[in-house]
Design a protein around this motif. Structure first.
Motif, PDB file in Angstrom:
ATOM      1  N   ILE A 147     -11.072  40.384  33.938  1.00  0.00           N
ATOM      2  CA  ILE A 147     -10.994  39.215  33.113  1.00  0.00           C
ATOM      3  C   ILE A 147     -11.418  39.868  31.780  1.00  0.00           C
ATOM      4  CG2 ILE A 147     -13.685  38.639  33.598  1.00  0.00           C
ATOM      5  CD1 ILE A 147     -12.687  35.503  33.143  1.00  0.00           C
ATOM      6  N   ARG A 148     -12.434  40.866  31.780  1.00  0.00           N
ATOM      7  CA  ARG A 148     -12.893  41.399  30.249  1.00  0.00           C
ATOM      8  C   ARG A 148     -11.729  41.913  29.612  1.00  0.00           C
ATOM      9  NH1 ARG A 148     -14.877  41.987  25.821  1.00  0.00           N
ATOM     10  NH2 ARG A 148     -16.336  43.618  25.191  1.00  0.00           N
ATOM     11  N   LEU A 149     -10.756  42.335  29.929  1.00  0.00           N
ATOM     12  CA  LEU A 149      -9.551  43.041  29.282  1.00  0.00           C
ATOM     13  C   LEU A 149      -8.902  41.582  28.516  1.00  0.00           C
ATOM     14  CD1 LEU A 149      -8.106  45.385  31.803  1.00  0.00           C
ATOM     15  CD2 LEU A 149      -9.345  45.896  29.988  1.00  0.00           C
ATOM     16  N   LYS A 150      -8.917  40.494  29.177  1.00  0.00           N
ATOM     17  CA  LYS A 150      -8.258  39.432  28.465  1.00  0.00           C
ATOM     18  C   LYS A 150      -8.743  38.962  27.296  1.00  0.00           C
ATOM     19  CE  LYS A 150      -6.763  34.681  29.723  1.00  0.00           C
ATOM     20  NZ  LYS A 150      -6.807  33.651  30.682  1.00  0.00           N
ATOM     21  N   TYR A 151     -10.124  39.353  27.435  1.00  0.00           N
ATOM     22  CA  TYR A 151     -11.040  38.899  26.014  1.00  0.00           C
ATOM     23  C   TYR A 151     -11.536  40.127  25.204  1.00  0.00           C
ATOM     24  CZ  TYR A 151     -10.698  34.482  28.421  1.00  0.00           C
ATOM     25  OH  TYR A 151     -10.248  33.453  29.085  1.00  0.00           O
ATOM     26  N   SER A 152     -10.617  41.041  25.149  1.00  0.00           N
ATOM     27  CA  SER A 152     -10.709  42.205  24.407  1.00  0.00           C
ATOM     28  C   SER A 152     -11.509  42.250  23.082  1.00  0.00           C
ATOM     29  CB  SER A 152      -9.600  43.215  24.361  1.00  0.00           C
ATOM     30  OG  SER A 152      -8.628  42.685  23.476  1.00  0.00           O
ATOM     31  N   LYS A 153     -11.100  41.043  22.198  1.00  0.00           N
ATOM     32  CA  LYS A 153     -11.659  40.788  21.051  1.00  0.00           C
ATOM     33  C   LYS A 153     -13.489  40.569  21.108  1.00  0.00           C
ATOM     34  CE  LYS A 153      -7.499  40.138  18.754  1.00  0.00           C
ATOM     35  NZ  LYS A 153      -6.720  39.301  17.873  1.00  0.00           N
ATOM     36  N   THR A 154     -13.820  40.079  22.179  1.00  0.00           N
ATOM     37  CA  THR A 154     -15.207  39.719  22.362  1.00  0.00           C
ATOM     38  C   THR A 154     -16.113  41.038  22.309  1.00  0.00           C
ATOM     39  OG1 THR A 154     -14.595  37.894  23.630  1.00  0.00           O
ATOM     40  CG2 THR A 154     -16.949  38.731  23.911  1.00  0.00           C
ATOM     41  N   ASP A 155     -16.997  40.815  21.479  1.00  0.00           N
ATOM     42  CA  ASP A 155     -18.132  41.911  21.167  1.00  0.00           C
ATOM     43  C   ASP A 155     -18.714  42.267  22.604  1.00  0.00           C
ATOM     44  OD1 ASP A 155     -17.371  42.197  18.643  1.00  0.00           O
ATOM     45  OD2 ASP A 155     -19.046  41.024  17.969  1.00  0.00           O
ATOM     46  N   ASP A 156     -18.984  43.704  22.789  1.00  0.00           N
ATOM     47  CA  ASP A 156     -19.890  43.812  23.997  1.00  0.00           C
ATOM     48  C   ASP A 156     -21.218  43.290  24.404  1.00  0.00           C
ATOM     49  OD1 ASP A 156     -18.033  45.694  24.792  1.00  0.00           O
ATOM     50  OD2 ASP A 156     -19.034  47.492  23.807  1.00  0.00           O
ATOM     51  N   ASP A 157     -21.764  42.727  23.250  1.00  0.00           N
ATOM     52  CA  ASP A 157     -23.040  42.104  23.128  1.00  0.00           C
ATOM     53  C   ASP A 157     -22.974  40.687  23.492  1.00  0.00           C
ATOM     54  OD1 ASP A 157     -22.009  41.657  20.563  1.00  0.00           O
ATOM     55  OD2 ASP A 157     -23.950  41.274  19.754  1.00  0.00           O
ATOM     56  N   VAL A 158     -21.724  40.186  23.174  1.00  0.00           N
ATOM     57  CA  VAL A 158     -21.527  38.721  23.494  1.00  0.00           C
ATOM     58  C   VAL A 158     -21.199  38.753  25.053  1.00  0.00           C
ATOM     59  CG1 VAL A 158     -20.012  36.746  23.188  1.00  0.00           C
ATOM     60  CG2 VAL A 158     -20.896  37.822  21.248  1.00  0.00           C
ATOM     61  N   TRP A 159     -20.444  39.897  25.382  1.00  0.00           N
ATOM     62  CA  TRP A 159     -19.872  39.676  26.876  1.00  0.00           C
ATOM     63  C   TRP A 159     -21.076  39.931  27.774  1.00  0.00           C
ATOM     64  CZ3 TRP A 159     -15.612  38.084  28.592  1.00  0.00           C
ATOM     65  CH2 TRP A 159     -15.288  38.370  29.879  1.00  0.00           C
TER      66      TRP A 159
END
Length: 70
Positions: A1-13
């Motif tokens: 699922i992380r790949l689908k939201y690649s624009k989301t910053d790591d700290d937000v993830w």
């Protein structure tokens, strides 16, 4: 699922993975973190639309507000 939201910053993830939210998260990031809200309240004033997403749980109540323009 992380790949689908690649624009989301790591700290937000990391917050999403921990079921947490913070100011500045997008509507989608909030929903990914907490799930769909139990209640949604919408308000329109002049050229602004605001939506309050309310979550209720045993441990806390969290609100998320999205403000945008029409």
């Amino acid at each position: 699922i992380r790949l689908k939201y690649s624009k989301t910053d790591d700290d937000v993830w990391t917050l999403i993975q921990n079921g947490e939210i913070q100011n500045g998260m997008t509507k989608q990031e909030c929903i990914l973190s907490l799930g769909n809200p139990k209640e949604v309240q919408n308000a329109v004033s002049n050229a602004t639309t605001a939506s309050l997403y309310r979550y209720h749980s045993m441990r806390n109540t969290a609100d998320y507000v999205t403000v945008g323009t029409k």
